[in-house]
Design a protein around this motif. Structure first.
Motif, short mmCIF file in Angstrom:
data_model
loop_
_atom_site.label_atom_id
_atom_site.label_comp_id
_atom_site.label_asym_id
_atom_site.label_seq_id
_atom_site.Cartn_x
_atom_site.Cartn_y
_atom_site.Cartn_z
N ARG A 20 0.57 -1.25 -0.06
CA ARG A 20 -0.07 0.09 0.08
C ARG A 20 0.80 1.12 -0.14
O ARG A 20 0.68 2.08 -0.80
N PRO B 216 -4.10 -4.49 -0.41
CA PRO B 216 -4.14 -3.00 0.25
C PRO B 216 -3.76 -2.06 -1.00
O PRO B 216 -4.08 -0.89 -0.98
N ALA C 204 -6.74 -0.87 -3.85
CA ALA C 204 -7.42 0.32 -3.69
C ALA C 204 -6.78 1.68 -4.09
O ALA C 204 -7.59 2.64 -4.42
N ALA D 48 -6.34 1.32 -8.12
CA ALA D 48 -8.08 1.45 -8.82
C ALA D 48 -8.09 2.90 -8.93
O ALA D 48 -8.96 3.36 -9.87
N ARG D 49 -7.80 3.69 -8.27
CA ARG D 49 -8.19 5.33 -8.06
C ARG D 49 -7.18 6.16 -9.29
O ARG D 49 -7.46 6.79 -9.85
N PRO E 268 -10.05 -9.45 -3.67
CA PRO E 268 -9.63 -8.16 -3.71
C PRO E 268 -9.93 -7.32 -4.98
O PRO E 268 -10.02 -5.96 -4.99
N ALA F 282 -13.48 -6.11 -4.90
CA ALA F 282 -13.73 -5.15 -3.93
C ALA F 282 -13.42 -3.57 -4.63
O ALA F 282 -13.81 -2.63 -3.93
N VAL F 283 -12.71 -3.57 -5.69
CA VAL F 283 -12.28 -2.27 -6.37
C VAL F 283 -13.32 -1.97 -7.87
O VAL F 283 -12.67 -1.19 -8.41
N HIS G 68 -14.25 1.50 -8.78
CA HIS G 68 -13.35 2.72 -9.24
C HIS G 68 -13.07 2.26 -10.58
O HIS G 68 -12.77 3.21 -11.45
N SER H 25 -19.08 -3.30 -4.22
CA SER H 25 -18.45 -2.19 -4.89
C SER H 25 -18.84 -1.43 -6.03
O SER H 25 -18.65 -0.45 -6.39
#
Length: 389
Positions: A56, A90, A93, A96-97, A119, A122-123, A126, A158
């Motif tokens: 991350r 981690p 996220a 993805a942005r 995982p 979860a994104v 985005h 998501s």
């Protein structure tokens, strides 16, 4: 080393990292990677075990390195791919942005026939916001290798906030896949504006025949479509021959159509039958957004009812949209308060339901006091009419 990392001493981080690696301390060295230049980090990254890296933090400072390492790892043995996704979760996220297109390319190249990694799921929201990302994300979900999981689990959470922005064709494709799971279809429809729900439902279920819908799905259908589906299900033999199921389905009709049946059931000889019927009558009134005057008149009989019946009725009344109440209902509400307070058998649950109703009333009109003050012992009724549900 800890002080260098905490103080973000980028001037000494590369030299210290090299010393730690030579001393055989890769875990400590990995904490310094985000403080190094991209070239220096790229030099040491392959020499450190992936499980020791704080992905991350590294995604913030060197996203290109993390993306390259992810692509390389996913190109390895297929059996290790779930571990690769999980280890780098981690960082996803962040990526993805900041780099949705690159992450889309990597994921698309590696997915193949594999299930959608948690995982990555979860994104999805985005990724779907990126140009062209929505088509690719929906294609992943409806792929034959993953459509079964979509039908069982519904649309990934998501992605739900993004559904209103998606083109109708993509939403319809998702709805057709989840149609076999009515609860999943209910979640999908609930994420859409009410004006789009009827079209999507009809695309997903073009010709319902003997299907019975759960309450969760009936709740999110538009009023007209809900009434149509209720009438269809009332004609089904399984419901027509089951008194409880027939009564529950009747409550999904418009209040004018359902009231005679529900009020008749509310006069039954068994307390549990009356409780069920009164609760259904109140919920039906709330869904219809009208007819509360007549329903509150019916509830006047609660003064002479048993506590389980009062509990069921008040519990349902505490959940109706507050916008349905007005000044004209204050006297009836005061009567309910009196019935609860004066009854000798009133339980804690019934008092709790009454307090929940009062709390919602206050919250709905807290900033706009009413011109009327009822003068009763129950102050919350003096804040009518509520402004919002």
């Amino acid at each position: 080393m800890t002080g260098v990392a905490s103080a973000e001493r980028r001037d000494v981080a590369p030299a210290l990292l090299a010393c730690l690696m030579e001393a055989g301390c890769p875990q400590e060295a990995s904490r310094l990677l985000p403080l190094c230049s991209q070239a220096e980090a790229a030099r040491w990254l392959p020499r450190i075990e992936p499980e020791l890296i704080t992905w991350r933090r590294l995604a913030f400072t060197h996203p290109d390195l993390v993306l390259a390492a992810l692509g390389t790892a996913l190109a390895g043995p297929r059996a290790l791919r779930p571990w690769v996704w999980a280890r780098r979760a981690p960082a996803l996220a962040i990526l993805a942005r900041t780099h949705p297109d690159a992450l889309l390319d990597i994921a698309e190249a590696s997915l193949g026939e594999d299930p959608l990694p948690a995982p990555l799921a979860a994104v999805l929201g985005h990724l779907a916001r990126a140009p062209g990302g929505a088509d690719r994300v929906v294609a992943w979900l409806v792929h034959p290798a993953r459509a079964g999981a979509l039908r069982r689990g519904g649309v990934p959470p998501s992605l739900l906030p993004v559904l209103p922005r998606l083109p109708s064709a993509l939403v319809d494709a998702l709805a057709r896949e989840v149609a076999e799971n009515p609860n999943g279809l209910a979640v999908l429809l609930g994420a859409l504006p009410p004006g789009r729900r009827a079209v999507v439902f009809q695309a997903a279920v073009p010709a319902p025949d003997a299907q019975r819908w759960p309450d969760a799905l009936m709740e999110v259908l538009p009023h007209a479509l809900r009434a149509t589906e209720a009438r269809r299900q009332l004609a089904l033999k399984a419901i027509a021959e089951d008194a409880d199921a027939r009564l529950a389905m009747t409550a999904w009709l418009p209040i004018e159509e359902a009231r005679p049946t529900l009020e008749a059931a509310a006069r039954g000889s068994q307390a549990e039958d009356r409780a069920q019927a009164l609760a259904l009558l109140v919920r039906c009134t709330g869904r219809s957004r009208r007819g509360l005057d007549a329903t509150l008149m019916t509830l006047r009989r609660l003064r002479n009812e048993q506590d389980p019946v009062r509990l069921a009725a008040l519990g349902a009344l505490a959940q109706i949209p507050m916008a349905a109440l007005a000044d004209a209902h204050v006297d009836d509400l005061d009567g309910l308060v009196t019935a609860v307070v004066e009854a000798r058998d009133t339980s804690y649950g019934t008092r709790r339901a009454l307090l929940d109703l009062a709390r919602r009333c206050l919250l709905a009109r807290a900033t706009t006091p009413s011109r009327r003050s009822s003068g009763s012992a129950c102050a919350p009724w003096s804040v009518w009419p509520p402004r919002r549900a």
